[in-house]
Design an enzyme around this catalytic site. Structure first.
Site, PDB file in Angstrom:
ATOM      1  N   VAL A  11      84.462 -28.703 -24.787  1.00  0.00           N
ATOM      2  CA  VAL A  11      84.965 -29.316 -23.557  1.00  0.00           C
ATOM      3  C   VAL A  11      84.787 -30.825 -23.592  1.00  0.00           C
ATOM      4  O   VAL A  11      85.699 -31.591 -23.263  1.00  0.00           O
ATOM      5  CB  VAL A  11      84.263 -28.709 -22.324  1.00  0.00           C
ATOM      6  CG1 VAL A  11      84.651 -29.474 -21.056  1.00  0.00           C
ATOM      7  CG2 VAL A  11      84.623 -27.241 -22.184  1.00  0.00           C
ATOM      8  N   ASP A  30      75.825 -37.481 -27.476  1.00  0.00           N
ATOM      9  CA  ASP A  30      75.253 -36.194 -27.893  1.00  0.00           C
ATOM     10  C   ASP A  30      73.896 -36.445 -28.535  1.00  0.00           C
ATOM     11  O   ASP A  30      73.716 -37.432 -29.242  1.00  0.00           O
ATOM     12  CB  ASP A  30      76.180 -35.485 -28.884  1.00  0.00           C
ATOM     13  CG  ASP A  30      75.938 -33.986 -28.927  1.00  0.00           C
ATOM     14  OD1 ASP A  30      74.870 -33.583 -29.423  1.00  0.00           O
ATOM     15  OD2 ASP A  30      76.805 -33.225 -28.473  1.00  0.00           O
ATOM     16  N   THR A 122      80.993 -25.318 -16.929  1.00  0.00           N
ATOM     17  CA  THR A 122      81.130 -24.191 -16.001  1.00  0.00           C
ATOM     18  C   THR A 122      79.746 -23.854 -15.464  1.00  0.00           C
ATOM     19  O   THR A 122      78.851 -23.460 -16.216  1.00  0.00           O
ATOM     20  CB  THR A 122      81.738 -22.982 -16.712  1.00  0.00           C
ATOM     21  OG1 THR A 122      83.021 -23.355 -17.217  1.00  0.00           O
ATOM     22  CG2 THR A 122      81.889 -21.813 -15.761  1.00  0.00           C
ATOM     23  N   ARG A 154      92.482 -23.733 -22.708  1.00  0.00           N
ATOM     24  CA  ARG A 154      92.562 -22.591 -23.619  1.00  0.00           C
ATOM     25  C   ARG A 154      92.327 -23.090 -25.031  1.00  0.00           C
ATOM     26  O   ARG A 154      92.988 -24.050 -25.473  1.00  0.00           O
ATOM     27  CB  ARG A 154      93.943 -21.936 -23.554  1.00  0.00           C
ATOM     28  CG  ARG A 154      94.291 -21.296 -22.223  1.00  0.00           C
ATOM     29  CD  ARG A 154      95.763 -20.921 -22.206  1.00  0.00           C
ATOM     30  NE  ARG A 154      96.603 -22.097 -22.370  1.00  0.00           N
ATOM     31  CZ  ARG A 154      97.876 -22.075 -22.782  1.00  0.00           C
ATOM     32  NH1 ARG A 154      98.438 -20.923 -23.103  1.00  0.00           N
ATOM     33  NH2 ARG A 154      98.566 -23.196 -22.885  1.00  0.00           N
ATOM     34  N   CYS A 263      84.263 -18.104 -22.847  1.00  0.00           N
ATOM     35  CA  CYS A 263      84.373 -18.190 -21.391  1.00  0.00           C
ATOM     36  C   CYS A 263      84.345 -16.839 -20.688  1.00  0.00           C
ATOM     37  O   CYS A 263      83.465 -16.589 -19.866  1.00  0.00           O
ATOM     38  CB  CYS A 263      85.660 -18.934 -21.003  1.00  0.00           C
ATOM     39  SG  CYS A 263      85.674 -20.672 -21.477  1.00  0.00           S
TER      40      CYS A 263
END
Length: 439
Positions: A11, A30, A122, A154, A263
């Site tokens: 993401v 990161d 999420t 997706r 997911c």
């Protein structure tokens, strides 16, 4: 706008590269120094069509950079996106928010001036409230708005999904936050992408509800496929017949071995746990999870059935390992329980996947990997199609039959036409369609 993207996973990297392509200046952060060093060398840690070129172009244009240093990136940012992992927590299925909350605390210490902190990961309903609390606890003077902006990407089509979205959900009731996020997404106004503003908790729930509904559609058509086989119907025609109803739609009505990926399994489990925490029972979603888990294991039995009921000592060639085409993602891939089931039945398993074998070796170390699909099927007693890579649709059927020890094909993605397989003399079984008898 200046954006800090915390996390360079799927993401974070896709979102950061796309925001940079909109003209914003994006710094991706990161903790993994090896990953950042690889990105500096132009090496992309995930397989996503078009992402390597998108990253390279925006690095060259000096709109996209990578670092392990969070503080400078956050201090300069108008918006900070949290895009770290939220895996299923071991043991109970809740979303593990360790990385989200850790990022929130680090962000708090680095904030300078008004900043919008956005959860892109999420996260369960109420996570934004806790992120806000943690930031103000660590930095009481912080001038910050915490918003939710769930992703709907997706794998295999993420760049297009980002640039041509069905909708953009922004969860905040703060006008300053709405303005900043509206400015960030303004380049998409030419595509007339709907920008939907909601309360933060509503945005958090939209993501889970969407994934649970799509998982339900997949599971529904898989159960209809089982019925189709018993009554002599064709599930593909059934799916088309119901999908033409615009109240239902044709997407996610492709029968197969069950859903997987990063997911749907994780998010449906987490949604059930969220509901339980609030004394609500989501019976449909609970059933979806149970049916999907059982289906993956049943696919190995389907292979055994067409192979005479006994796989001990037989070689099975598996084509496709990733949970879907155009990705190297093996998370919760149907291939894992299918291959495990085949091994438990005494089969020897050889496998091929166009891009996923490096990741697959970590999950399935005990099988043989082949660099070519024809090498994979050579001398095998049966061939199983698990992932519908386009390369497998165009394999030479005559050559396949010549390479196989037995002309047995189990097509779990319905990529071949039964009449073609019959004409070539295969014993062929698919999903939701009557099997061809063995000659």
């Amino acid at each position: 706008m200046r954006i800090a993207m915390i996390g360079t996973g799927y993401v974070g990297l896709v979102s950061g590269a796309c925001f940079a392509d909109f003209g914003h200046h994006v710094t991706c952060v990161d903790k993994d120094a090896g990953k950042i060093a690889a990105l500096h060398r132009g090496e992309i840690p995930i397989f996503e069509p078009g992402l390597d070129a998108l990253v390279a172009n925006n690095v060259k244009a000096k709109r996209l950079e990578f670092t392990t240093e969070l503080a400078p990136a956050v201090a300069d940012a108008d918006a900070v996106f949290i895009a770290v992992g939220t895996p299923s927590r071991r043991g109970d299925g809740h979303a593990d928010l360790t990385y989200v909350y850790g990022a929130a605390r680090e962000i708090a210490a680095a904030l300078k001036g008004f900043t919008v902190v956005v959860t892109k990961s999420t996260v369960p309903v109420g996570t934004g409230d806790e992120v806000e609390r943690l930031i103000h606890e660590a930095n009481p003077q912080a001038d910050v708005v915490v918003a939710s902006n769930p992703e709907f990407l997706r794998e295999g089509a993420a760049i297009r999904d980002f640039k041509f979205p069905d909708r953009i959900v922004v969860g905040t009731s703060d006008e300053r936050g709405r303005k900043v996020l509206g400015d960030i997404y303004r380049p998409l106004s030419l595509n007339q992408a709907p920008l939907m503003y909601t309360a933060r908790r509503t945005a958090e729930l939209i993501k889970y509800a969407a994934n649970a509904f799509l998982a339900t559609k997949i599971t529904f058509i898989n159960e209809i496929a089982d019925l189709s086989e018993k009554v002599g119907a064709d599930v593909q025609e059934v799916a088309r017949g119901i999908g033409l109803d615009n109240r239902i739609g044709s997407k996610f009505l492709h029968a197969g071995p069950g859903f997987g990926g990063s997911c749907f399994p994780k998010d449906t489990r987490a949604l059930v746990k969220i509901a339980q925490d609030h004394d609500v029972q989501l019976r449909i979603v609970e059933a979806v999870l149970g049916v999907n888990d059982n289906r993956k294991r049943a696919m190995a039995r389907k292979v055994a059935s067409l192979s005479g009921g006994n796989l001990r000592g037989k070689t099975v060639a598996v084509l496709g390992l990733t949970f879907k085409p155009d990705t190297d993602d093996m998370r919760e891939a149907p291939s894992i329980p299918i291959v495990t089931g085949l091994l438990d039945m005494g089969a020897r398993v050889r496998a091929h996947d166009p891009v996923g074998m490096e990741q697959a070796r970590k999950e399935l170390p005990e099988i043989e990997y082949c660099d070519d699909p024809y090498d994979c099927v050579r001398g095998a007693d049966a061939m199983v199609v698990v992932t519908e890579w386009v390369q497998y649709r165009t394999l030479d059927l005559e050559r396949l039959k010549a390479e196989l020890k037995q002309p047995v094909v189990i097509d779990l993605r319905n990529i071949y036409r039964p009449e073609d397989m019959a004409a070539h003399g295969f014993a062929y079984d698919s999903v939701g369609r009557a099997p061809l008898p063995r000659a």
